[in-house]
Each structure stands twice: as structure tokens, then as C-alpha cells.
Write a protein that holds these residues in place. Structure first.
Motif, PDB file in Angstrom:
ATOM      1  N   ALA A 232       0.839  -1.207   0.000  1.00  0.00           N
ATOM      2  CA  ALA A 232       0.000   0.000   0.000  1.00  0.00           C
ATOM      3  C   ALA A 232       0.872   1.254   0.000  1.00  0.00           C
ATOM      4  O   ALA A 232       0.582   2.230  -0.709  1.00  0.00           O
ATOM      5  CB  ALA A 232      -0.915  -0.014   1.223  1.00  0.00           C
ATOM      6  N   ALA A 233       1.975   1.234   0.782  1.00  0.00           N
ATOM      7  CA  ALA A 233       2.876   2.391   0.819  1.00  0.00           C
ATOM      8  C   ALA A 233       3.563   2.584  -0.528  1.00  0.00           C
ATOM      9  O   ALA A 233       3.749   3.720  -0.994  1.00  0.00           O
ATOM     10  CB  ALA A 233       3.912   2.205   1.926  1.00  0.00           C
ATOM     11  N   ARG A 239       1.899   6.485  -7.137  1.00  0.00           N
ATOM     12  CA  ARG A 239       0.893   7.480  -7.547  1.00  0.00           C
ATOM     13  C   ARG A 239       1.479   8.892  -7.487  1.00  0.00           C
ATOM     14  O   ARG A 239       1.196   9.735  -8.337  1.00  0.00           O
ATOM     15  CB  ARG A 239      -0.333   7.388  -6.647  1.00  0.00           C
ATOM     16  CG  ARG A 239      -1.256   6.225  -6.992  1.00  0.00           C
ATOM     17  CD  ARG A 239      -2.518   6.270  -6.158  1.00  0.00           C
ATOM     18  NE  ARG A 239      -3.375   5.129  -6.478  1.00  0.00           N
ATOM     19  CZ  ARG A 239      -4.010   4.388  -5.574  1.00  0.00           C
ATOM     20  NH1 ARG A 239      -3.891   4.672  -4.290  1.00  0.00           N
ATOM     21  NH2 ARG A 239      -4.769   3.381  -5.946  1.00  0.00           N
ATOM     22  N   SER A 240       2.274   9.144  -6.454  1.00  0.00           N
ATOM     23  CA  SER A 240       2.850  10.486  -6.311  1.00  0.00           C
ATOM     24  C   SER A 240       3.841  10.804  -7.421  1.00  0.00           C
ATOM     25  O   SER A 240       4.152  11.970  -7.669  1.00  0.00           O
ATOM     26  CB  SER A 240       3.544  10.613  -4.952  1.00  0.00           C
ATOM     27  OG  SER A 240       4.785   9.912  -4.934  1.00  0.00           O
ATOM     28  N   PRO A 253      14.329  11.017  -7.213  1.00  0.00           N
ATOM     29  CA  PRO A 253      12.874  11.241  -7.286  1.00  0.00           C
ATOM     30  C   PRO A 253      12.429  12.181  -8.410  1.00  0.00           C
ATOM     31  O   PRO A 253      11.242  12.296  -8.675  1.00  0.00           O
ATOM     32  CB  PRO A 253      12.559  11.883  -5.931  1.00  0.00           C
ATOM     33  CG  PRO A 253      13.807  12.635  -5.587  1.00  0.00           C
ATOM     34  CD  PRO A 253      14.956  11.832  -6.151  1.00  0.00           C
ATOM     35  N   ALA A 254      13.388  12.856  -9.071  1.00  0.00           N
ATOM     36  CA  ALA A 254      12.985  13.826 -10.105  1.00  0.00           C
ATOM     37  C   ALA A 254      12.570  13.143 -11.401  1.00  0.00           C
ATOM     38  O   ALA A 254      11.727  13.666 -12.139  1.00  0.00           O
ATOM     39  CB  ALA A 254      14.121  14.805 -10.377  1.00  0.00           C
ATOM     40  N   GLY A 255      13.132  11.994 -11.718  1.00  0.00           N
ATOM     41  CA  GLY A 255      12.820  11.266 -12.945  1.00  0.00           C
ATOM     42  C   GLY A 255      13.107   9.793 -12.759  1.00  0.00           C
ATOM     43  O   GLY A 255      13.807   9.391 -11.818  1.00  0.00           O
ATOM     44  N   PHE A 256      12.578   8.982 -13.666  1.00  0.00           N
ATOM     45  CA  PHE A 256      12.658   7.526 -13.504  1.00  0.00           C
ATOM     46  C   PHE A 256      12.779   6.840 -14.861  1.00  0.00           C
ATOM     47  O   PHE A 256      12.231   7.321 -15.842  1.00  0.00           O
ATOM     48  CB  PHE A 256      11.388   6.972 -12.843  1.00  0.00           C
ATOM     49  CG  PHE A 256      11.048   7.597 -11.524  1.00  0.00           C
ATOM     50  CD1 PHE A 256      11.552   7.089 -10.343  1.00  0.00           C
ATOM     51  CD2 PHE A 256      10.211   8.701 -11.470  1.00  0.00           C
ATOM     52  CE1 PHE A 256      11.234   7.669  -9.123  1.00  0.00           C
ATOM     53  CE2 PHE A 256       9.881   9.288 -10.258  1.00  0.00           C
ATOM     54  CZ  PHE A 256      10.401   8.769  -9.078  1.00  0.00           C
ATOM     55  N   ASP A 257      13.456   5.685 -14.869  1.00  0.00           N
ATOM     56  CA  ASP A 257      13.194   4.714 -15.926  1.00  0.00           C
ATOM     57  C   ASP A 257      12.262   3.667 -15.306  1.00  0.00           C
ATOM     58  O   ASP A 257      11.854   3.803 -14.147  1.00  0.00           O
ATOM     59  CB  ASP A 257      14.488   4.118 -16.508  1.00  0.00           C
ATOM     60  CG  ASP A 257      15.335   3.371 -15.486  1.00  0.00           C
ATOM     61  OD1 ASP A 257      14.786   2.952 -14.441  1.00  0.00           O
ATOM     62  OD2 ASP A 257      16.540   3.215 -15.727  1.00  0.00           O
ATOM     63  N   CYS A 258      11.912   2.630 -16.056  1.00  0.00           N
ATOM     64  CA  CYS A 258      10.837   1.746 -15.579  1.00  0.00           C
ATOM     65  C   CYS A 258      11.202   1.048 -14.269  1.00  0.00           C
ATOM     66  O   CYS A 258      10.425   1.063 -13.307  1.00  0.00           O
ATOM     67  CB  CYS A 258      10.454   0.734 -16.666  1.00  0.00           C
ATOM     68  SG  CYS A 258      11.723  -0.492 -17.068  1.00  0.00           S
ATOM     69  N   SER A 259      12.391   0.448 -14.204  1.00  0.00           N
ATOM     70  CA  SER A 259      12.768  -0.259 -12.973  1.00  0.00           C
ATOM     71  C   SER A 259      13.150   0.713 -11.871  1.00  0.00           C
ATOM     72  O   SER A 259      13.008   0.406 -10.685  1.00  0.00           O
ATOM     73  CB  SER A 259      13.917  -1.228 -13.252  1.00  0.00           C
ATOM     74  OG  SER A 259      15.025  -0.556 -13.822  1.00  0.00           O
ATOM     75  N   GLY A 260      13.629   1.899 -12.258  1.00  0.00           N
ATOM     76  CA  GLY A 260      13.940   2.910 -11.256  1.00  0.00           C
ATOM     77  C   GLY A 260      12.700   3.351 -10.500  1.00  0.00           C
ATOM     78  O   GLY A 260      12.740   3.596  -9.284  1.00  0.00           O
ATOM     79  N   GLN A 263      11.858   0.525  -7.997  1.00  0.00           N
ATOM     80  CA  GLN A 263      12.805   0.500  -6.881  1.00  0.00           C
ATOM     81  C   GLN A 263      12.534   1.659  -5.918  1.00  0.00           C
ATOM     82  O   GLN A 263      12.508   1.481  -4.700  1.00  0.00           O
ATOM     83  CB  GLN A 263      14.241   0.573  -7.403  1.00  0.00           C
ATOM     84  CG  GLN A 263      15.287   0.410  -6.309  1.00  0.00           C
ATOM     85  CD  GLN A 263      16.692   0.623  -6.821  1.00  0.00           C
ATOM     86  OE1 GLN A 263      16.975   1.599  -7.503  1.00  0.00           O
ATOM     87  NE2 GLN A 263      17.591  -0.297  -6.498  1.00  0.00           N
ATOM     88  N   TRP A 264      12.332   2.865  -6.477  1.00  0.00           N
ATOM     89  CA  TRP A 264      12.097   4.042  -5.639  1.00  0.00           C
ATOM     90  C   TRP A 264      10.787   3.911  -4.861  1.00  0.00           C
ATOM     91  O   TRP A 264      10.733   4.239  -3.666  1.00  0.00           O
ATOM     92  CB  TRP A 264      12.068   5.298  -6.511  1.00  0.00           C
ATOM     93  CG  TRP A 264      11.784   6.549  -5.749  1.00  0.00           C
ATOM     94  CD1 TRP A 264      12.671   7.329  -5.060  1.00  0.00           C
ATOM     95  CD2 TRP A 264      10.499   7.172  -5.577  1.00  0.00           C
ATOM     96  NE1 TRP A 264      12.022   8.386  -4.470  1.00  0.00           N
ATOM     97  CE2 TRP A 264      10.688   8.317  -4.778  1.00  0.00           C
ATOM     98  CE3 TRP A 264       9.220   6.861  -6.036  1.00  0.00           C
ATOM     99  CZ2 TRP A 264       9.643   9.161  -4.416  1.00  0.00           C
ATOM    100  CZ3 TRP A 264       8.168   7.699  -5.679  1.00  0.00           C
ATOM    101  CH2 TRP A 264       8.381   8.831  -4.874  1.00  0.00           C
ATOM    102  N   SER A 265       9.734   3.451  -5.523  1.00  0.00           N
ATOM    103  CA  SER A 265       8.427   3.348  -4.869  1.00  0.00           C
ATOM    104  C   SER A 265       8.486   2.409  -3.675  1.00  0.00           C
ATOM    105  O   SER A 265       7.955   2.721  -2.596  1.00  0.00           O
ATOM    106  CB  SER A 265       7.369   2.859  -5.873  1.00  0.00           C
ATOM    107  OG  SER A 265       7.214   3.784  -6.924  1.00  0.00           O
TER     108      SER A 265
END
Length: 342
Positions: A232-233, A239-240, A253-260, A263-265
Motif C-alpha cells: 500500500a505504501a 501514484r505520487s 525522485p525527479a525522474g525515472f526509468d521503468c525499474s527505477g 525501486q524508488w516506490s
């Protein structure tokens, strides 16, 4: 006698008839909307969009290889640092033991100038001599022990140096792999962008809206909520991130690739996941797509070169490709290879 030939019939010659027939066929083809034979079917917007899709997929695979090589570089840097620390500690021990051996050797040299029997004969205090002789014997035993330790530590130091050299060589190879994959990604992305730029503005917009979405209806899925509090977290974190840009090789947190993004979430939920989509697909328990719940990881293509997070309602959140922001898309946007519950 002169021969008399029949004059040619009035009307079109063979070549003229052929010309007229060709013109008529061309006119009919134009009226029916046919593509002239000289036109290259590869030049259609649809084929160019397919080529852009293919280039983005290839760039994504190269990005995951880049990420994997980056992970190896980080691990090897730590290994090199540990090995170098071990070499430094070993060298300090060797230096200390050298000093100890030098002190023992000096003591033996200073006391060993006279034959022990003569030393006893001329000694005015035999008891003192015997005490000294016993101490020298113990000193000799200690010398032998220190020498054995010294040889052992030298061998260990040699092994540490070998490990450090191998780690350094592996680090250089991995750095070269990172650079190679980076060049591959940049080349494919540049080619894809050039192709996109050749499309009319309307087709470019349609590509942005339609790429990787609507490719098949999602299956009937569970309507249950996240399976765990950490899922849930992670869902809240994903979503954010919606609306943030795709940046290849980035994990927020400024940008992502798909796996990034994945991992960050999960990091926001206190869960450490591997860096690449191929490793993330093995980071939990495999479940059927029909049982997917929010927070589950959905890997795409047989090589799991793309990954998203299931959000419920037949939707995933994912970082699609360069130029597109993190967004929702149907879970069936591409062939699903696995679903993993972390």
C-alpha cells in the motif's frame, strides 16, 4: 512489278495504345486510392511509429543492461575498497613483524659472539649464565614462531593483493560495459527521436497518446486492495510519481526509468529491491495475472525488459519511454511475462 501493300488501319499504334492504357490504369488507381508502385510502404506513418516503438524497446533493453552494469560497478568498488584495506592492514602487520624479527635477530647477534661452552667456562657466575641461556633459548623459540607467522602473513598479503588486482580488472571491465551500453541507449534514442521528428505534429501527438496503451483488453482481475501494508505504501509512492519524466538510468525522485520507478516506490515503503527489471521479477512470489493486486509488479516481454506496478482496475503505473511522463496504462498494453508479489 511493284507490290501493293494495304495501308495501315486508322487509329492508335501499339505503343500509343499502351500509353493510353497505362494512363487509364494510373487514373483508376488514383481514383481508388491505390498507392503507386514506386511509393515505399516503409514511409507510412504507421511503419515509422512501429520503428520508433522498436527503437524504444531496444533502448530500454540497453538501459537495463546499463543499470545492471552500474550495479556491478558499485559492488566491485566496494570489493576493491575492502581488498585494498586488507592489503594495507596486511602490510602494516608485515612491517611490525619485520621490526620484531629485527629486534630478535639483534639480540641473538649481541649474545652469540662466544661459544656457549667457553662462555660457561669463563663465567664468574654460572647461575647467572644458566638463567641467561634459558632466556636465549626461549628467545630462539619465539624467533622461530615469529618467523613462521611472518611467512604466513606474507602469503596472505600476496593473496589479498591478487584479489585486489582481480577486483580492479573487473571494475575496469564493468566501467567499459557501462560506457558501451550508454552509447547504445543514446544512439537508439537519438534515432527514435529523429524518426518522431519526421512525423507530422498530429501523428506525433497520436503516438504520445496511443503508444503502449490499448493493445488488447485487460483480463478479469481481482478487485481486492493491496496485499500488504508495504505494498500500500509503495502504491502511494508510485501514484505520487505520476507526471514526473522518464529519464533513462534514473531511479528518482525527479525522474525515472521503468525499474527505477519500482525501486524508488518500494524504497519509500522501506523495502529494498534490485535495480533492474529482470532482477525485480524474482524479488517475491510469482502469482497469476488474474490474482494481481495493487503493488504487485508486472513484468513485460519474455526478457522482462519493462516493468510496471499494478494499481487495480486493470491499470498499471509505469515510466513508459523518453519524452513521456510516468503514467497509467492498461495492464495488457504489452505481453505480460510475469506478475510478482513483493
Amino acid at each position: 512489278m511493284a507490290s501493293h501493300r494495304r495501308p495501315p488501319q486508322s487509329g492508335l499504334t501499339h505503343s500509343a495504345r499502351a500509353t493510353v492504357l497505362s494512363a487509364a490504369a494510373a487514373t483508376a488507381a488514383a481514383a481508388l486510392g491505390a498507392v503507386p508502385a514506386s511509393a515505399d510502404p516503409k514511409d507510412s506513418p504507421q511503419s515509422e511509429r512501429a520503428a520508433v516503438d522498436r527503437l524504444f524497446e531496444e533502448a530500454e533493453r540497453a538501459t537495463e543492461k546499463f543499470n545492471d552494469a552500474g550495479v556491478r560497478v558499485t559492488e566491485l568498488r566496494r570489493k576493491v575498497a575492502r581488498a585494498q584495506d586488507g592489503v594495507a592492514r596486511g602490510q602494516e602487520r608485515v612491517n611490525r613483524m619485520r621490526q620484531a624479527l629485527g629486534a630478535v635477530a639483534g639480540a641473538q647477534y649481541r649474545s652469540g659472539g662466544m661459544d656457549p661452552a667457553l662462555d660457561l667456562l669463563f663465567s664468574s657466575d654460572p647461575d647467572t649464565y644458566l638463567i641467561r641461556a634459558e632466556a636465549l633459548e626461549r628467545l630462539g623459540e619465539r624467533h622461530s614462531g615469529v618467523l613462521r607467522d611472518y611467512q604466513r602473513v606474507q602469503r596472505e598479503l600476496g593473496l589479498e593483493r591478487t584479489v585486489a588486482l582481480r577486483a580492479l580488472a573487473g571494475l575496469e571491465r564493468s566501467r567499459a560495459a557501462v560506457a558501451r551500453h550508454k552509447r547504445t541507449v543514446e544512439r537508439k534514442l537519438a534515432t527514435a527521436q529523429r524518426l518522431l521528428n519526421t512525423l507530422p505534429a498530429r501523428d506525433r501527438e497520436a503516438y504520445g497518446r496511443g503508444s503502449r496503451s490499448g493493445r488488447g483488453e485487460p483480463p478479469e482481475l481481482s478487485g481486492a486492495g493491496p496485499a500488504t501494508s508495504r505494498a500500500a505504501a509503495a502504491v502511494r509512492a508510485a501514484r505520487s510519481a505520476v507526471g514526473r519524466p522518464y529519464v533513462w538510468g534514473a531511479n528518482g525522485p525527479a525522474g525515472f526509468d521503468c525499474s527505477g520507478l519500482i525501486q524508488w516506490s518500494y524504497a519509500q515503503a522501506g523495502v529494498g529491491l534490485p535495480r533492474t527489471s529482470q532482477a525485480q521479477r524474482h524479488a517475491g512470489r510469482r502469482i497469476p495475472l488474474s490474482e494481481a493486486r495493487p503493488g504487485d509488479l508486472v513484468a513485460y516481454r519474455s526478457d522482462a525488459s519493462h516493468i510496471g506496478m499494478y494499481m487495480g482496475g486493470g491499470q498499471v503505473v509505469h515510466a513508459p519511454y523518453p519524452g513521456a511522463a510516468v503514467r497509467y496504462d492498461p495492464v495488457g498494453m504489452m505481453p505480460v511475462s510475469s506478475v510478482t508479489r513483493v
